[in-house]
Enzyme design. Structure first.
Site, mmCIF file in Angstrom:
data_model
loop_
_atom_site.group_PDB
_atom_site.id
_atom_site.type_symbol
_atom_site.label_atom_id
_atom_site.label_comp_id
_atom_site.label_asym_id
_atom_site.label_seq_id
_atom_site.Cartn_x
_atom_site.Cartn_y
_atom_site.Cartn_z
ATOM 1 C CE LYS A 127 -19.007 -7.367 -28.965
ATOM 2 N NZ LYS A 127 -19.149 -8.008 -30.033
ATOM 3 C CG ASP A 167 -17.605 -5.494 -32.071
ATOM 4 O OD1 ASP A 167 -18.447 -6.435 -32.793
ATOM 5 O OD2 ASP A 167 -18.185 -4.518 -31.621
HETATM 6 P P1 NDP Z 1 -15.552 -1.912 -38.160
HETATM 7 O O1 NDP Z 1 -15.321 -0.844 -36.972
HETATM 8 O O2 NDP Z 1 -14.685 -2.479 -38.961
HETATM 9 O O3 NDP Z 1 -16.540 -0.849 -38.951
HETATM 10 C C1 NDP Z 1 -17.781 -0.408 -38.496
HETATM 11 C C2 NDP Z 1 -18.546 0.235 -39.580
HETATM 12 O O4 NDP Z 1 -19.885 0.765 -38.984
HETATM 13 C C3 NDP Z 1 -17.839 1.584 -39.933
HETATM 14 O O5 NDP Z 1 -18.257 1.795 -41.297
HETATM 15 C C4 NDP Z 1 -18.432 2.533 -39.115
HETATM 16 O O6 NDP Z 1 -18.358 3.925 -39.517
HETATM 17 C C5 NDP Z 1 -19.901 2.449 -39.050
HETATM 18 N N1 NDP Z 1 -20.321 2.774 -37.598
HETATM 19 C C6 NDP Z 1 -19.872 2.309 -36.442
HETATM 20 N N2 NDP Z 1 -20.771 2.885 -35.468
HETATM 21 C C7 NDP Z 1 -21.751 3.831 -36.206
HETATM 22 C C8 NDP Z 1 -22.678 4.531 -35.792
HETATM 23 N N3 NDP Z 1 -22.934 4.969 -34.330
HETATM 24 N N4 NDP Z 1 -23.619 5.266 -36.818
HETATM 25 C C9 NDP Z 1 -23.184 4.891 -38.146
HETATM 26 N N5 NDP Z 1 -22.257 3.994 -38.579
HETATM 27 C C10 NDP Z 1 -21.364 3.584 -37.453
HETATM 28 O O7 NDP Z 1 -16.582 -2.847 -37.510
HETATM 29 P P2 NDP Z 1 -17.059 -4.359 -37.862
HETATM 30 O O8 NDP Z 1 -17.400 -4.015 -39.595
HETATM 31 O O9 NDP Z 1 -16.242 -5.179 -37.437
HETATM 32 O O10 NDP Z 1 -18.563 -4.523 -37.306
HETATM 33 C C11 NDP Z 1 -19.627 -3.896 -37.720
HETATM 34 C C12 NDP Z 1 -20.918 -4.669 -37.075
HETATM 35 O O11 NDP Z 1 -20.722 -6.145 -37.101
HETATM 36 C C13 NDP Z 1 -20.998 -4.363 -35.466
HETATM 37 O O12 NDP Z 1 -22.281 -4.156 -35.140
HETATM 38 C C14 NDP Z 1 -20.191 -5.605 -35.095
HETATM 39 O O13 NDP Z 1 -20.689 -5.831 -33.479
HETATM 40 C C15 NDP Z 1 -20.751 -6.626 -35.875
HETATM 41 N N6 NDP Z 1 -20.181 -7.782 -35.937
HETATM 42 C C16 NDP Z 1 -18.669 -7.776 -36.446
HETATM 43 C C17 NDP Z 1 -17.980 -9.099 -36.543
HETATM 44 C C18 NDP Z 1 -16.608 -9.006 -36.885
HETATM 45 O O14 NDP Z 1 -16.094 -10.158 -36.976
HETATM 46 N N7 NDP Z 1 -16.075 -8.043 -37.219
HETATM 47 C C19 NDP Z 1 -18.747 -10.297 -36.050
HETATM 48 C C20 NDP Z 1 -20.068 -10.256 -35.763
HETATM 49 C C21 NDP Z 1 -20.736 -9.023 -35.748
HETATM 50 P P3 NDP Z 1 -17.513 5.092 -38.661
HETATM 51 O O15 NDP Z 1 -16.054 4.706 -39.211
HETATM 52 O O16 NDP Z 1 -18.154 6.254 -39.050
HETATM 53 O O17 NDP Z 1 -17.444 4.863 -37.272
#
Ligand code: NDP
Length: 451
Positions: A127, A167
């Site tokens: 990571k 991510d």
């Molecule tokens: P994105 O950046 O596309 O979206 C993240 C979302 O989570 C946004 O809505 C964001 O809101 C919210 N978020 C992030 N940090 C916080 C926080 N501290 N408190 C509240 N909301 C928060 O990321 P992904 O959708 O790609 O990833 C989401 C999760 O899925 C993560 O845990 C990631 O590790 C996991 N994941 C992703 C994969 C992928 O293929 N993309 C694969 C496997 C796991 P805001 O815009 O306000 O920050």
């Protein structure tokens, strides 16, 4: 923890990693699950496999200096954690978020090792990321940051060494800029990153993969444990990024109604379900906020995140799919879900449930699918992107989607077989996932000698 060896390993881990809250939480969760396996497999203690597994192979930290639009120099910190390469080249995403630190990246890298193992594809775990905040940055600022980040990272990665992906904060745009810079520095067009654009080696269905895969896993688990499906169910999804959008799309395609979404500022309640086209327009095209959805779609309410406000987990739902970030669902949220009759919690995000919340859900009969299994569809499809790059071929959307579905169902079946082998309750996919994931890594580590 009752086993003396496991306890000793955890005490040593804590003294070596002081103050690393998320990393310690992930380690505790994994060690608790592995106790059963350690007792049945003396080779684990004999080879000191837990100590070796819990020590990352390499951790690189570097300065990322870049120029903003006012020609002011900005300085961020970048990292890559190459955790374990027993099963293949390191593989794992790059997180760009102001909260990023070593503890968070180590927990993510550790989880990634078990997740990648569960996919059955040949990938080790890693990571990386930076404390850079993409919010409010112009496209050119994002590009200059990504180029500066890759200017150091490129010397540590490669298609047979380490293949980063997206991510939080790293989507197709950022991967494109990083790929361009790698190509320029290395003078080589290779599949060194996944999540690339479709015109330069990306895989169809990679964008959809984590969210779709989450629903394929959840559907298979529900069918096996309850003889039930998504049809007619009410679902709470959190987040509104890549994973949340495509989990919503697939859950609704399978006949459910998604009634919540969120971001770090608040959450929405949409009693009639989500209009995915409007959601994509706001989040993917306009790069807007989730409250814009409430402003645009009649009948949808927005709850600002302020102290004392109810969380989205107080909504009455059958299924909860947390898809935002770590520790977003705590013990009070778990109690609210159970009190409202929620039967299934499967994680799209990595470690979104606190350990206390996860235990509570499992103890109360909720079907619990941990992120390392339920969200493995993203990295599995990245593995398929690597295969396509190596063969210089592109598969159709349907072909990739069918392979993704097969992989997610096989992950669940592997967990289910492990549950049966070790006498683990059918709703507890956490213990099963940790044991099944570690089993393959342990076998490979023993075979490769003391490293
Ligand atoms: P994105 O950046 O596309 O979206 C993240 C979302 O989570 C946004 O809505 C964001 O809101 C919210 N978020 C992030 N940090 C916080 C926080 N501290 N408190 C509240 N909301 C928060 O990321 P992904 O959708 O790609 O990833 C989401 C999760 O899925 C993560 O845990 C990631 O590790 C996991 N994941 C992703 C994969 C992928 O293929 N993309 C694969 C496997 C796991 P805001 O815009 O306000 O920050």
């Amino acid at each position: 923890m009752n086993n003396a060896y496991v306890n000793k390993v955890f005490e040593e881990f804590k003294s070596k990693n002081p103050g690393e809250k998320e990393y310690t939480q992930a380690c505790q969760e994994i060690l608790e699950s592995l106790e059963l396996m350690v007792e049945k497999n003396p080779a684990i203690e004999k080879n000191q496999l837990l100590e070796r597994f819990l020590e990352p192979e390499r951790l690189v930290q570097f300065r990322v200096a870049w120029l903003d639009d006012n020609n002011v120099v900005r300085v961020n910190r970048g990292w890559r954690i190459q955790y374990n390469s027993a099963l293949g080249p390191y593989k794992g995403g790059i997180r760009l978020h102001p909260s990023v630190n070593v503890s968070i990246l180590k927990f993510l890298a550790l989880e990634q090792c078990l997740k990648n193992s569960l996919t059955t594809l040949p990938m080790g775990g890693a990571k990386g990321g930076s404390d850079f905040d993409p919010k409010g940055k112009s496209d050119m600022e994002i590009m200059r940051f990504c180029q500066a980040f890759m200017t150091e990272l490129y010397r540590h990665i490669g298609p047979d060494t380490d293949v980063p992906a997206g991510d939080i904060g790293t989507g197709g745009r950022e991967i494109g800029y990083m790929f361009g810079q790698y190509k320029r520095l290395q003078n080589e067009f290779t599949g060194v990153l996944t999540g690339k654009g479709l015109t330069f080696g990306g895989s169809l269905a990679r964008t959809e993969a984590t969210g779709y895969g989450l629903c394929y896993f959840t559907a298979k688990a529900m069918e096996t444990v309850f003889g039930d499906s998504f049809k007619g169910k009410t679902v709470a999804v959190s987040g509104s990024g890549n994973v949340a959008i495509y989990a919503t799309e697939k859950a609704q395609a399978l006949g459910a109604k998604v009634v919540t979404l969120s971001d770090s500022n608040g959450w929405i309640y949409a009693p009639d379900g989500i209009d995915v086209a409007v959601l994509k327009q706001i989040k993917e095209v306009e790069r807007g906020r989730i409250k814009d959805y409430a402003a645009r779609v009649p009948g949808v309410t927005y709850v600002e995140k302020v102290a004392g406000a109810p969380t989205l987990w107080t909504t009455k739902v059958d299924i909860a799919l947390p898809c935002a970030t770590q520790n977003e669902l705590n013990i009070d949220d778990a109690k609210a879900l159970v009190a409202n009759g929620c039967k299934v919690v499967c994680e799209g995000a990595n470690m979104p449930c606190t350990l206390e919340a996860a235990h509570f859900l499992i103890d109360n009969g909720v079907l619990y699918g941990p992120g390392k299994a339920a969200n493995a569809g993203g990295v599995a499809t990245s593995g398929l992107e690597m295969s396509q790059n190596s063969m210089r071929l592109s598969w159709t959307f349907e072909e990739v989607d069918a392979r993704l579905k097969g992989i997610m169902e096989a992950i669940y079946e592997n967990i289910n077989a492990t549950q049966k082998k070790y006498g683990i309750a059918a709703n507890d996919c956490l213990t099963g996932a940790n044991i099944a994931g570690f089993d393959k890594i342990a076998t490979a580590m023993i075979a490769q000698g003391v490293l």
